[in-house]
Design an enzyme around this catalytic site. Sequence first.
Site, mmCIF file in Angstrom:
data_model
loop_
_atom_site.group_PDB
_atom_site.id
_atom_site.type_symbol
_atom_site.label_atom_id
_atom_site.label_comp_id
_atom_site.label_asym_id
_atom_site.label_seq_id
_atom_site.Cartn_x
_atom_site.Cartn_y
_atom_site.Cartn_z
ATOM 1 N N GLU A 6 -62.782 120.894 139.705
ATOM 2 C CA GLU A 6 -62.668 121.162 138.456
ATOM 3 C C GLU A 6 -63.689 120.912 137.286
ATOM 4 O OE1 GLU A 6 -57.681 120.211 138.198
ATOM 5 O OE2 GLU A 6 -58.676 118.846 139.363
ATOM 6 N N LYS A 30 -52.601 123.894 131.972
ATOM 7 C CA LYS A 30 -53.580 124.180 132.692
ATOM 8 C C LYS A 30 -53.340 125.495 133.654
ATOM 9 C CE LYS A 30 -56.492 121.434 135.047
ATOM 10 N NZ LYS A 30 -56.941 120.420 136.163
#
Length: 130
Positions: free
Chosen positions: A29, A106
């Site tokens: 990420e 997200k």
Amino acid sequence: MKNEMKLTSSYIQLNDVRFHAFHGVLPQEKSVGSDFVVNLRLGYDISSAMESDNVMETLNYSQVYEAVKEEITIPSNLLEHVAGRIAKSLHTLFPDITSIDLELTKLNPPMGADGCSASVEIHLINDKTQ
């Protein structure tokens, strides 16, 4: 006697604004990043701008966008931290904001499930303006 309506509340909103940023606890990420969506509703008295048609008498949503963009590009582990930073920045830059409703999403989070998003949502009020 003139019959006028009274403005009781007003808001400036940014809807479904997309960003690519590097938030998360996993190494992937932080290196590849993810797509994020911001929905923002700011309580703000727009009564003067309703009469004057002058951008100086309202909350300029372009400046709000730039403030959000600046904070969302700073990597963090948690969405909660990013949301808190965005809210703090907006409150500092625009002290006449009466409330902040912020949803930070997200897209496609790596959570081992078939799901499209994960979000945090916060609701804040400015006690000094109430």
